[in-house]
Write a protein that holds these residues in place. Structure first.
Motif, mmCIF file in Angstrom:
data_model
loop_
_atom_site.group_PDB
_atom_site.id
_atom_site.type_symbol
_atom_site.label_atom_id
_atom_site.label_comp_id
_atom_site.label_asym_id
_atom_site.label_seq_id
_atom_site.Cartn_x
_atom_site.Cartn_y
_atom_site.Cartn_z
ATOM 1 N N ASP A 178 0.834 -1.206 0.000
ATOM 2 C CA ASP A 178 0.000 0.000 0.000
ATOM 3 C C ASP A 178 0.869 1.257 0.000
ATOM 4 O OD1 ASP A 178 -2.203 -1.667 0.117
ATOM 5 O OD2 ASP A 178 -2.511 -1.404 2.275
ATOM 6 N N MET A 179 1.954 1.229 0.761
ATOM 7 C CA MET A 179 2.854 2.381 0.823
ATOM 8 C C MET A 179 3.548 2.617 -0.523
ATOM 9 S SD MET A 179 4.535 1.765 4.618
ATOM 10 C CE MET A 179 5.722 3.108 4.470
ATOM 11 N N LYS A 180 3.793 1.539 -1.243
ATOM 12 C CA LYS A 180 4.408 1.668 -2.563
ATOM 13 C C LYS A 180 3.443 2.283 -3.574
ATOM 14 C CE LYS A 180 7.786 -2.131 -2.273
ATOM 15 N NZ LYS A 180 8.250 -3.404 -2.875
ATOM 16 N N THR A 181 2.180 1.927 -3.473
ATOM 17 C CA THR A 181 1.207 2.389 -4.469
ATOM 18 C C THR A 181 0.608 3.755 -4.139
ATOM 19 O OG1 THR A 181 -0.550 1.119 -3.376
ATOM 20 C CG2 THR A 181 0.609 0.048 -5.185
ATOM 21 N N ASP A 182 0.596 4.140 -2.863
ATOM 22 C CA ASP A 182 -0.040 5.417 -2.518
ATOM 23 C C ASP A 182 0.943 6.586 -2.413
ATOM 24 O OD1 ASP A 182 1.217 5.281 0.004
ATOM 25 O OD2 ASP A 182 -0.580 4.622 1.052
ATOM 26 N N GLY A 183 2.217 6.347 -2.757
ATOM 27 C CA GLY A 183 3.207 7.418 -2.781
ATOM 28 C C GLY A 183 4.003 7.605 -1.504
ATOM 29 N N THR A 184 3.629 6.885 -0.446
ATOM 30 C CA THR A 184 4.329 7.057 0.826
ATOM 31 C C THR A 184 5.779 6.604 0.751
ATOM 32 O OG1 THR A 184 2.249 6.717 2.006
ATOM 33 C CG2 THR A 184 4.276 6.503 3.285
ATOM 34 N N MET A 185 6.021 5.445 0.149
ATOM 35 C CA MET A 185 7.381 4.922 0.059
ATOM 36 C C MET A 185 8.264 5.837 -0.779
ATOM 37 S SD MET A 185 9.034 2.221 1.293
ATOM 38 C CE MET A 185 7.903 0.821 1.445
ATOM 39 N N ALA A 186 7.711 6.373 -1.859
ATOM 40 C CA ALA A 186 8.479 7.290 -2.713
ATOM 41 C C ALA A 186 8.861 8.553 -1.939
ATOM 42 C CB ALA A 186 7.665 7.653 -3.952
ATOM 43 N N ALA A 187 7.941 9.053 -1.125
ATOM 44 C CA ALA A 187 8.218 10.263 -0.340
ATOM 45 C C ALA A 187 9.321 10.007 0.687
ATOM 46 C CB ALA A 187 6.946 10.733 0.354
ATOM 47 N N ILE A 188 9.305 8.847 1.328
ATOM 48 C CA ILE A 188 10.341 8.505 2.301
ATOM 49 C C ILE A 188 11.695 8.359 1.610
ATOM 50 C CG2 ILE A 188 11.109 6.762 3.965
ATOM 51 C CD1 ILE A 188 8.148 6.201 4.551
ATOM 52 N N HIS A 189 11.683 7.736 0.429
ATOM 53 C CA HIS A 189 12.911 7.578 -0.351
ATOM 54 C C HIS A 189 13.501 8.937 -0.696
ATOM 55 C CE1 HIS A 189 15.414 6.828 -3.922
ATOM 56 N NE2 HIS A 189 15.466 5.559 -3.579
ATOM 57 N N GLU A 190 12.678 9.854 -1.177
ATOM 58 C CA GLU A 190 13.164 11.175 -1.564
ATOM 59 C C GLU A 190 13.677 11.942 -0.346
ATOM 60 O OE1 GLU A 190 11.873 14.904 -4.453
ATOM 61 O OE2 GLU A 190 10.399 13.355 -3.933
ATOM 62 N N LYS A 201 13.882 10.958 -6.277
ATOM 63 C CA LYS A 201 12.731 10.073 -6.373
ATOM 64 C C LYS A 201 13.189 8.686 -6.809
ATOM 65 C CE LYS A 201 9.478 13.747 -7.582
ATOM 66 N NZ LYS A 201 8.522 14.265 -8.599
ATOM 67 N N PRO A 202 12.535 7.628 -6.339
ATOM 68 C CA PRO A 202 12.909 6.285 -6.788
ATOM 69 C C PRO A 202 12.591 6.101 -8.265
ATOM 70 C CG PRO A 202 10.881 6.209 -5.511
ATOM 71 C CD PRO A 202 11.402 7.607 -5.379
ATOM 72 N N ALA A 203 13.388 5.284 -8.925
ATOM 73 C CA ALA A 203 13.205 5.055 -10.359
ATOM 74 C C ALA A 203 11.923 4.274 -10.623
ATOM 75 C CB ALA A 203 14.402 4.285 -10.922
ATOM 76 N N GLU A 204 11.261 4.609 -11.720
ATOM 77 C CA GLU A 204 10.067 3.865 -12.113
ATOM 78 C C GLU A 204 10.426 2.388 -12.306
ATOM 79 O OE1 GLU A 204 6.927 4.810 -12.340
ATOM 80 O OE2 GLU A 204 7.459 6.830 -11.653
ATOM 81 N N GLY A 205 9.582 1.520 -11.787
ATOM 82 C CA GLY A 205 9.823 0.082 -11.905
ATOM 83 C C GLY A 205 10.783 -0.476 -10.884
ATOM 84 N N SER A 206 11.285 0.379 -9.972
ATOM 85 C CA SER A 206 12.226 -0.087 -8.952
ATOM 86 C C SER A 206 11.488 -0.844 -7.856
ATOM 87 C CB SER A 206 12.976 1.102 -8.341
ATOM 88 O OG SER A 206 12.072 1.918 -7.593
ATOM 89 N N LEU A 207 12.257 -1.523 -7.016
ATOM 90 C CA LEU A 207 11.662 -2.263 -5.899
ATOM 91 C C LEU A 207 10.963 -1.324 -4.918
ATOM 92 C CD1 LEU A 207 14.449 -4.879 -5.009
ATOM 93 C CD2 LEU A 207 12.333 -5.262 -6.268
ATOM 94 N N THR A 208 11.366 -0.070 -4.893
ATOM 95 C CA THR A 208 10.756 0.893 -3.979
ATOM 96 C C THR A 208 9.315 1.208 -4.381
ATOM 97 O OG1 THR A 208 12.963 1.838 -3.708
ATOM 98 C CG2 THR A 208 11.131 3.121 -2.843
#
Length: 263
Positions: free
Chosen positions: A227-239, A245-252
């Motif tokens: 859910d965190m991967k799909t709702d943008g939360t994981m990307a925000a933490i990564h940044e 920003k995490p690369a498109e298609g990455s494990l993040t």
């Protein structure tokens, strides 16, 4: 037995879509000196990429994360003995570890780095021939080095319980090179004058959270990570922690099932 007041409270919480009362905090083991993944501050609190992830997981489960510091080797004992619910420490999923532990889906593709003192002639893995190298005991980098001892041809290997001791020996000349997670080593160069990371080793290793084998919360935790991967939360933490920003298609960003192998 539930009291009438507690029972009414549960019904009200469910009706409002709130999380049910949690059994207690998530007990989390962490290696306390592993920035930017996790690090214990002078105030005694934890911060870092994986700390933010586990705190968000706990929040979505209606509880909090109780994070305790452990030596790296002790992390595996804490999980195997079920003293903790979860372990965070940029841990690589391996088939050997999966025999006695469970892992969530991965959320980062790792790589190794070679750290040296500035001015060192070492620039590649090939330059480790005849040198004294070190890494963290029981870690993926240690296993990687030992499996390739003959191929690399290093003169001696030293095992360390802490990254701080390893890098101190490197800067004092007791090591020629240290091999560890490249993200952590590059972060260390911003904190230690005279440290350089001239080489990156692509390994394809996958970082995830470790949990006791077959833990009853494994599937729930894994779904929250999806859910965190799909709702943008994981990307925000990564940044926040890596500045990009995490690369498109990455494990993040890619939701995955609970792994049954390291492949």
């Amino acid at each position: 037995m539930l009291t009438r007041r507690l029972a009414l409270g549960l019904v009200a919480a469910l009706a409002l879509g709130l999380p049910a009362l949690a059994e207690g905090p998530l007990k989390v083991a962490s290696y306390p000196a592993n920035p930017p993944w996790e690090n214990r501050t002078e105030a005694g609190t934890f911060e870092g990429f994986e700390v933010d992830i586990v705190n968000e997981i706990a929040r979505r489960m209606g509880t909090t994360a109780q994070i305790e510091g452990y030596d790296f080797k002790a992390l595996f004992v804490a999980s195997a003995s079920r003293r903790v619910d979860m372990v965070i420490s940029s841990l690589t999923i391996t088939n050997e570890r999966l025999e006695s532990q469970s892992f969530t889906q991965p959320y980062f593709t790792g790589a190794l780095g070679v750290a040296v003192k500035e001015g060192s002639p070492i620039a590649t893995v090939a330059d480790l021939k005849g040198k004294v190298v070190g890494s963290i005991a029981t870690s993926f980098p240690e296993n990687w080095l030992k499996e390739r001892a003959a191929e690399i041809g290093y003169a001696d290997y030293k095992s360390y319980d802490t990254t701080a001791n390893m890098l101190t020996d490197l800067m004092n000349g007791r090591l020629d090179a240290a091999v560890n997670d490249v993200v952590g080593l590059r972060y260390a160069t911003t904190q230690m004058k005279g440290l350089a990371v001239p080489a990156e080793i692509v390994t394809g290793e996958k970082f995830a959270m470790m949990m006791p084998k077959g833990h009853e919360k494994l599937e729930a935790v894994n779904q929250i990570i999806s859910d965190m991967k799909t709702d943008g939360t994981m990307a925000a933490i990564h940044e926040k922690w890596f500045g990009v920003k995490p690369a498109e298609g990455s494990l993040t960003l890619t939701p995955l099932p609970v792994p049954t192998s390291a492949d």
